[in-house]
Design a protein around this motif. Structure first.
Motif, PDB file in Angstrom:
ATOM      1  N   GLY A 357     -41.178  -1.343  11.735  1.00  0.00           N
ATOM      2  CA  GLY A 357     -40.429  -2.219  10.848  1.00  0.00           C
ATOM      3  C   GLY A 357     -39.264  -2.864  11.573  1.00  0.00           C
ATOM      4  O   GLY A 357     -38.567  -2.205  12.349  1.00  0.00           O
ATOM      5  N   PHE A 358     -39.042  -4.159  11.322  1.00  0.00           N
ATOM      6  CA  PHE A 358     -37.958  -4.910  11.958  1.00  0.00           C
ATOM      7  C   PHE A 358     -37.173  -5.650  10.876  1.00  0.00           C
ATOM      8  O   PHE A 358     -37.762  -6.403  10.085  1.00  0.00           O
ATOM      9  CB  PHE A 358     -38.501  -5.920  12.969  1.00  0.00           C
ATOM     10  CG  PHE A 358     -39.331  -5.318  14.062  1.00  0.00           C
ATOM     11  CD1 PHE A 358     -38.743  -4.901  15.249  1.00  0.00           C
ATOM     12  CD2 PHE A 358     -40.699  -5.162  13.903  1.00  0.00           C
ATOM     13  CE1 PHE A 358     -39.515  -4.340  16.255  1.00  0.00           C
ATOM     14  CE2 PHE A 358     -41.474  -4.611  14.903  1.00  0.00           C
ATOM     15  CZ  PHE A 358     -40.885  -4.195  16.088  1.00  0.00           C
ATOM     16  N   ARG A 359     -35.863  -5.446  10.839  1.00  0.00           N
ATOM     17  CA  ARG A 359     -35.001  -6.150   9.912  1.00  0.00           C
ATOM     18  C   ARG A 359     -34.633  -7.512  10.498  1.00  0.00           C
ATOM     19  O   ARG A 359     -33.943  -7.591  11.503  1.00  0.00           O
ATOM     20  CB  ARG A 359     -33.734  -5.346   9.639  1.00  0.00           C
ATOM     21  CG  ARG A 359     -33.972  -4.102   8.803  1.00  0.00           C
ATOM     22  CD  ARG A 359     -34.253  -4.474   7.363  1.00  0.00           C
ATOM     23  NE  ARG A 359     -34.525  -3.305   6.538  1.00  0.00           N
ATOM     24  CZ  ARG A 359     -34.889  -3.378   5.272  1.00  0.00           C
ATOM     25  NH1 ARG A 359     -35.032  -4.572   4.697  1.00  0.00           N
ATOM     26  NH2 ARG A 359     -35.130  -2.289   4.587  1.00  0.00           N
ATOM     27  N   LEU A 360     -35.096  -8.561   9.862  1.00  0.00           N
ATOM     28  CA  LEU A 360     -34.850  -9.921  10.335  1.00  0.00           C
ATOM     29  C   LEU A 360     -34.241 -10.725   9.199  1.00  0.00           C
ATOM     30  O   LEU A 360     -34.902 -10.978   8.185  1.00  0.00           O
ATOM     31  CB  LEU A 360     -36.149 -10.576  10.805  1.00  0.00           C
ATOM     32  CG  LEU A 360     -36.904  -9.866  11.933  1.00  0.00           C
ATOM     33  CD1 LEU A 360     -38.252 -10.525  12.177  1.00  0.00           C
ATOM     34  CD2 LEU A 360     -36.065  -9.884  13.214  1.00  0.00           C
ATOM     35  N   GLY A 361     -32.978 -11.129   9.364  1.00  0.00           N
ATOM     36  CA  GLY A 361     -32.323 -11.855   8.295  1.00  0.00           C
ATOM     37  C   GLY A 361     -32.259 -11.003   7.044  1.00  0.00           C
ATOM     38  O   GLY A 361     -31.843  -9.859   7.059  1.00  0.00           O
ATOM     39  N   GLY A 362     -32.735 -11.542   5.941  1.00  0.00           N
ATOM     40  CA  GLY A 362     -32.723 -10.801   4.692  1.00  0.00           C
ATOM     41  C   GLY A 362     -34.034 -10.124   4.385  1.00  0.00           C
ATOM     42  O   GLY A 362     -34.235  -9.626   3.275  1.00  0.00           O
ATOM     43  N   GLY A 363     -34.973 -10.086   5.348  1.00  0.00           N
ATOM     44  CA  GLY A 363     -36.285  -9.501   5.090  1.00  0.00           C
ATOM     45  C   GLY A 363     -36.659  -8.437   6.093  1.00  0.00           C
ATOM     46  O   GLY A 363     -35.912  -8.133   7.030  1.00  0.00           O
ATOM     47  N   LYS A 364     -37.859  -7.886   5.910  1.00  0.00           N
ATOM     48  CA  LYS A 364     -38.357  -6.854   6.805  1.00  0.00           C
ATOM     49  C   LYS A 364     -39.778  -7.198   7.232  1.00  0.00           C
ATOM     50  O   LYS A 364     -40.658  -7.402   6.396  1.00  0.00           O
ATOM     51  CB  LYS A 364     -38.340  -5.492   6.125  1.00  0.00           C
ATOM     52  CG  LYS A 364     -38.833  -4.358   7.025  1.00  0.00           C
ATOM     53  CD  LYS A 364     -38.767  -3.022   6.317  1.00  0.00           C
ATOM     54  CE  LYS A 364     -39.267  -1.900   7.230  1.00  0.00           C
ATOM     55  NZ  LYS A 364     -39.216  -0.575   6.556  1.00  0.00           N
ATOM     56  N   LEU A 365     -39.987  -7.254   8.532  1.00  0.00           N
ATOM     57  CA  LEU A 365     -41.306  -7.489   9.105  1.00  0.00           C
ATOM     58  C   LEU A 365     -41.935  -6.148   9.448  1.00  0.00           C
ATOM     59  O   LEU A 365     -41.331  -5.320  10.126  1.00  0.00           O
ATOM     60  CB  LEU A 365     -41.193  -8.347  10.369  1.00  0.00           C
ATOM     61  CG  LEU A 365     -42.483  -8.530  11.190  1.00  0.00           C
ATOM     62  CD1 LEU A 365     -43.506  -9.336  10.401  1.00  0.00           C
ATOM     63  CD2 LEU A 365     -42.179  -9.190  12.535  1.00  0.00           C
ATOM     64  N   GLY A 366     -43.152  -5.917   8.968  1.00  0.00           N
ATOM     65  CA  GLY A 366     -43.859  -4.684   9.266  1.00  0.00           C
ATOM     66  C   GLY A 366     -45.119  -4.953  10.070  1.00  0.00           C
ATOM     67  O   GLY A 366     -45.843  -5.915   9.798  1.00  0.00           O
ATOM     68  N   LEU A 367     -45.381  -4.124  11.064  1.00  0.00           N
ATOM     69  CA  LEU A 367     -46.594  -4.214  11.882  1.00  0.00           C
ATOM     70  C   LEU A 367     -47.274  -2.856  11.872  1.00  0.00           C
ATOM     71  O   LEU A 367     -46.646  -1.843  12.195  1.00  0.00           O
ATOM     72  CB  LEU A 367     -46.255  -4.620  13.321  1.00  0.00           C
ATOM     73  CG  LEU A 367     -45.542  -5.962  13.515  1.00  0.00           C
ATOM     74  CD1 LEU A 367     -45.172  -6.160  14.978  1.00  0.00           C
ATOM     75  CD2 LEU A 367     -46.408  -7.118  13.028  1.00  0.00           C
ATOM     76  N   VAL A 368     -48.543  -2.826  11.477  1.00  0.00           N
ATOM     77  CA  VAL A 368     -49.248  -1.560  11.371  1.00  0.00           C
ATOM     78  C   VAL A 368     -50.554  -1.630  12.139  1.00  0.00           C
ATOM     79  O   VAL A 368     -51.224  -2.674  12.166  1.00  0.00           O
ATOM     80  CB  VAL A 368     -49.519  -1.189   9.895  1.00  0.00           C
ATOM     81  CG1 VAL A 368     -50.411  -2.208   9.216  1.00  0.00           C
ATOM     82  CG2 VAL A 368     -50.092   0.215   9.772  1.00  0.00           C
TER      83      VAL A 368
END
Length: 667
Positions: A357-368
């Motif tokens: 999980g990566f916090r970017l700006g106001g959102g969260k990017l998830g890679l699975v």
């Protein structure tokens, strides 16, 4: 020794808050029905409040700084006396152990029963005192601040303020050390005991909402057996789960759940063991309930940590863990309507891999990325096999591509202060190609993408919507006819005002939509495709004991030409359900339920109609904060069209009943 409340209250007094007068027996100028009667009675009993020479409290008059200083010192003296008592307890315990008889020539075999009980009582008392001491941190801090505030007044009373501050500092350090002390491994768990007894009526057989045949004899009805009663068709299933959680490493958490029992198992036709593999409807073959083979399996074994990567908030979840995206895209259905367990009912698929999980700006990017179906029990059974739906080609929606590998990306973000948006793209691969449109080996890859949006209208009210699409491929090649009628979308509203709640949802799932999701049940049929659906719910809580909810679901075929879905434009399925709950006591709730589903104009069927009616009565009893007992009995009156192995064949009326009992304990 619950003194935290006392010190907190005295500290508030010391900071200048004056309470009204209280306590008839202790202070004659106070009414007995005052809200603080008991609190100040205890304060006076413990010597923290003494009143005036005439015995009155005089609470309506503002306290002087000297009076407040006296209260602060009284609290300090009482607290110090308590800690001195703790030291005396520890010394007495040490003396008791020191003075116990020592081994003498191998004849001494341990303490007597009386010595052991005395030692146990002393240890329990000490543990209780230490546990209460852990909650003193705030009270000590307030007393330290009060001693600074009233230093002049305390000194004039002959109090050694510096020694008092030193004692409070040492006590604060001792409490912090106790608060920080915790075991390296935290162990918890649960135990579930389930009993199911089924019967058939009039020589026939019942059918549960799980699609299980009720009242089957041995040999199975398909082999010429006859219907049975409650004592013959009886199953006892148990499962014990142990959760191990690491607590010693800062920033890193690890969790492992080991499960022992006979709830996991599978067979063929009428010999299904346990409740299956935690996923996969059994309504294709219609077996009855029976205990599985005793087995051990690891539900999860994972590590979590949070950090920063090039200044970006970063988290990682690795190992064997639960994963889901949304009901329309990737979510495990609950096929155990009569058994409740967090492992079986959390709607997550077990995956072995890595989720970043990566916090970017106001959102969260998830890679699975990971593998499905690799978790196995000691009986050789794989947990939670993931299947891309068969779409227009299968007889049941949970048969299709057996997914073994997954790669995906998710994006979660807020929209203003009230909205939320979740997007996902999933690449799902299988080792063995599945059929499509009658062509064997037609596809071995399934991509699913889409999103969900929600908007709050109030604390318990809001709007929601979703859209998703599935695409199948054989390697990198497209599959003829699969790129149309392959979408699903829904939208709805839920409202709650006072004692009323209301919900309405429209959903369309096209014939070739094949995501491994969880969008609902019609009779014994899960994740039906080629449908337009309206779902409405309304309910009311009449008082603290009685509540009623009603649900209506109306499904209609979306398109012609997809006969294997059993639906075309003329097909309908109407469902009505009622649930009534009455709380006899706060810990005892009685409920009555009714569900009625009726099909018409089914395609590819012996009979174009199918009917499912269930009546349920039962109760839920909370035995303690960690245990509960649920007992219910359900009758079934069914003309089943989807299970050709049902006794008598598809379309044969079946009647019966199922009595279930579940005892759940957490520790």
């Amino acid at each position: 020794m619950k003194r935290t409340f006392k010190y907190a209250l005295v500290s508030v007094l010391a900071l200048g808050v004056v309470l009204p007068a209280i306590a008839q027996d202790q202070f004659p100028d106070v009414p007995e029905n005052h809200w603080a009667y008991e609190a100040l009675a205890r304060l006076k009993k413990d010597g923290l409040l003494v009143g005036y020479p005439d015995g009155k409290y005089r609470g309506a008059r503002p306290a002087t700084r000297y009076e407040l200083a006296v209260a602060v010192h009284a609290a300090y003296v009482s607290l110090k006396g308590t800690t001195d008592g703790l030291q005396n307890q520890i010394k007495a315990l040490e003396d008791m152990i020191k003075n116990m008889p020592k081994p003498d020539g191998g004849k001494y075999d341990g303490p007597t029963k009386e010595e052991f009980n005395a030692l146990k009582d002393a240890v329990d008392a000490l543990k209780n005192d230490v546990a209460n001491m852990k909650s003193w941190g705030d009270d000590i801090s307030m007393l330290k601040r009060a001693s600074d505030t009233f230093q002049k007044e305390l000194s004039s009373l002959g109090v050694d303020v510096e020694a008092m501050k030193k004692d409070l500092g040492e006590l604060s350090a001792r409490v912090k050390a106790l608060e920080g002390r915790k075991p390296t491994i935290d162990i918890s768990g649960d135990a579930n005991f389930w009993l199911g007894a089924a019967h058939g009526n009039g020589g026939g057989f019942g059918l549960s909402q799980d699609g299980r045949t009720e009242g089957t004899n041995n040999p199975a009805p398909g082999a010429g057996g006859t219907s049975a009663g409650l004592t013959r068709d009886l199953s006892v299933i148990h499962e014990l789960g142990f959760n191990f959680k690491g607590t010693g490493s800062e920033g890193v958490d690890w969790n492992t759940t080991v499960v022992v029992g006979n709830a996991l198992g599978a067979g063929t036709d009428f010999t299904h063991g346990g409740f299956g593999d935690q996923n996969g409807s059994l309504n294709a073959s219609g077996g009855g309930y029976s205990r599985g083979v005793s087995t051990v399996y690891i539900q999860n074994a994972d590590v979590n940590f949070n950090s920063k990567l090039v200044g970006i908030g970063f988290s990682a979840h690795a190992g064997r863990f639960g994963f889901k995206v949304s009901p329309m895209m990737l979510q495990r259905p609950d096929y155990t309507n009569y058994f409740t367990s967090s492992r079986w009912d959390n709607h997550e698929y077990t995956i072995e891999g890595l989720n970043l999980g990566f916090r970017l700006g106001g959102g969260k990017l998830g890679l699975v990325a990971g593998l499905f179906g690799t978790a196995e029990a000691t009986n050789g059974m794989a947990l939670q096999g993931v299947n891309g739906g068969a779409g227009a080609t299968g007889t049941t929606p949970d048969v299709g591509l057996a997914v073994t590998r997954a790669l995906g990306a998710t994006w979660d973000t807020h929209i203003g202060s009230k909205g939320n948006l979740n997007l996902a793209y999933l690449w799902l691969d299988g080792n063995t190609a599945a059929a499509f449109g009658g062509a064997a080996g037609a596809y071995d890859r399934l991509n699913v993408y889409g999103g969900d949006i929600s908007w709050k209208l109030g604390e318990h009210s809001g709007l929601h919507g979703s859209y998703a699409k599935s695409v199948i491929r054989l390697g990198n090649a497209s599959v003829a006819g699969a790129d149309t009628n392959n979408a699903a979308w829904s939208g709805g509203i839920h409202l709650m005002k006072g004692d009323w709640w209301l919900g309405a949802t429209y959903r369309k799932v096209e014939a070739n939509y094949m995501a491994p999701g969880d969008w609902g049940r019609i009779g014994v049929r899960y994740n039906q495709t080629n449908t337009n659906s309206w779902v409405g719910t309304i309910g009311r809580k009449f008082n603290s004991k009685l509540s009623l909810s009603l649900r209506g679901q109306f499904d209609k075929g979306a398109a012609d030409g997809f006969e294997s879905t059993n639906f075309n434009k003329g097909t309908k399925a109407d469902t009505y359900a009622i649930d009534l709950k009455y709380a006899v006591r706060p810990d005892f709730t009685f409920h009555v339920g009714y569900e009625d589903t009726r099909y018409s104009a089914l395609v590819n069927s012996v009979d174009p109609a199918a009917e499912y009616r269930w009546v349920t009565v039962g109760f839920h009893h909370t035995l303690s904060s960690a245990s509960k007992l649920v007992i219910q009995y359900q009758t079934s009156d069914v003309k089943n069209e989807f299970q050709t192995t049902t006794p008598g064949g598809a379309g044969t009326p079946t009647r019966g009943g199922l009595l279930t009992t579940q005892l759940s304990i957490k520790f």
